[in-house]
Write an enzyme that holds these catalytic residues in place. Sequence first.
Site, PDB file in Angstrom:
ATOM      1  N   GLU A 166       0.808  -1.225   0.000  1.00  0.00           N
ATOM      2  CA  GLU A 166       0.000   0.000   0.000  1.00  0.00           C
ATOM      3  C   GLU A 166       0.841   1.275   0.000  1.00  0.00           C
ATOM      4  O   GLU A 166       0.587   2.208   0.764  1.00  0.00           O
ATOM      5  CB  GLU A 166      -0.997  -0.025   1.175  1.00  0.00           C
ATOM      6  CG  GLU A 166      -1.864  -1.275   1.128  1.00  0.00           C
ATOM      7  CD  GLU A 166      -2.937  -1.343   2.204  1.00  0.00           C
ATOM      8  OE1 GLU A 166      -2.931  -0.504   3.112  1.00  0.00           O
ATOM      9  OE2 GLU A 166      -3.786  -2.247   2.111  1.00  0.00           O
ATOM     10  N   GLU A 213      -5.474 -10.730  -2.455  1.00  0.00           N
ATOM     11  CA  GLU A 213      -6.366 -10.657  -1.291  1.00  0.00           C
ATOM     12  C   GLU A 213      -7.831 -10.642  -1.727  1.00  0.00           C
ATOM     13  O   GLU A 213      -8.634  -9.850  -1.219  1.00  0.00           O
ATOM     14  CB  GLU A 213      -6.063  -9.395  -0.461  1.00  0.00           C
ATOM     15  CG  GLU A 213      -4.608  -9.265  -0.055  1.00  0.00           C
ATOM     16  CD  GLU A 213      -4.314  -8.074   0.849  1.00  0.00           C
ATOM     17  OE1 GLU A 213      -5.256  -7.454   1.373  1.00  0.00           O
ATOM     18  OE2 GLU A 213      -3.129  -7.765   1.016  1.00  0.00           O
TER      19      GLU A 213
END
Length: 359
Positions: free
Chosen positions: A156, A262
Amino acid sequence: MKLHIALLASAALIVGSCNDATPTEIRAPADGAGLHTYASFPIGGAISIRQVMRDSQLRAIVLRDFNSVTSTNDFKAYTIAGQPGVYDFARADSTARFAEANDLRLFGHALVWHAFSPKWIDELSAAETRAFAKTYIDTVVGRYAGKIDAWDVVNEAMNTTGAGLRETNWSRKLGAGYIADAFGWAHAADPDAKLFLNDFNTERDTAKLSTLLNTVAELRAQNVPIHGIGFQMHIRVDSDTALIEESLRRGAATGLLIHLSELDVIFNRHDDSQGGGQPTVTAMTPELLARQADTYEAVARIYRRAVPPAQRYGITFWDFTDRDSWIDGFFGMEDWPTVYDDDLKAKPAWEGFARGLAE
Ligand code: XIL
């Protein structure tokens, strides 16, 4: 445990022919094959080792459906380096033993992340932060060399929305080259590990994906060892599948490995912040479950269409039971994001996904 695994292994052999199953023959796992047997690339699940060890029903799902696992939280810095000066590898080590004993590929998540880092790190000076980051990556990646196939090196790193790199404790203290540094340290600690840059919403936010791809191009221009791009793929039943396909094609055009790292498929919305849930769907109906199955099927098909075989690192579910999904607690909203329901019964989404995988 051994006997249990042997039984599962022989069951997998018996149903091995399901690789050739046509979509209509695909049945939920009680009488069929595990999800990974339908795929020509690895299929993974996010696990908590403590839960997998104490819950035999959950363990059976892991061993049947997956040939790859990622720890949800057991390899994060707040778990391993929760206290200054001490490394706690207890859960990470038992995850590695579980993966090895059951022949599961182990994926490492995540070395550098602005969230869920131990609070004490925030207090360090720039020089101390650099020393910690280098030693931490050396130690952790070195310890699992040969056991962990690949790492999310930086997680991220892009802004939540739109263009630009995220400003974090790491970027502020280590400077603009922190991503390159982290990849370099990880590569030095295990030259065989594949190294990924992982992020969310990149399948829908084209400006964010552009920043990520520019970052990847810059890293490669500097000869930084980067091998893959992780698309987290926290999507919704009404996500724009044409846009997802276009985004995966843009990622695959780099020639790097592409990991859907994910995957989950929710019904409700949130504002991307913890506690940011905006629930409108409050109960499941057969129609909604069928819609979710279609989305899971579409993702598997899109991945196979958009990503050339040699670049398919695999698809990993971020939690695989609605009972355990992180979504409810994190965003503060009820949802039904996964392929198994609260009672660990396979949902239509399980069959949809298997249909999407079947060649
Ligand atoms: C989540 C875990 O599932 C939760 O248990 C934890 O409380 C917060 O983190 N993106 C990521 C994952 O990269 O590490 C996050 O996992 C989910 C979002």
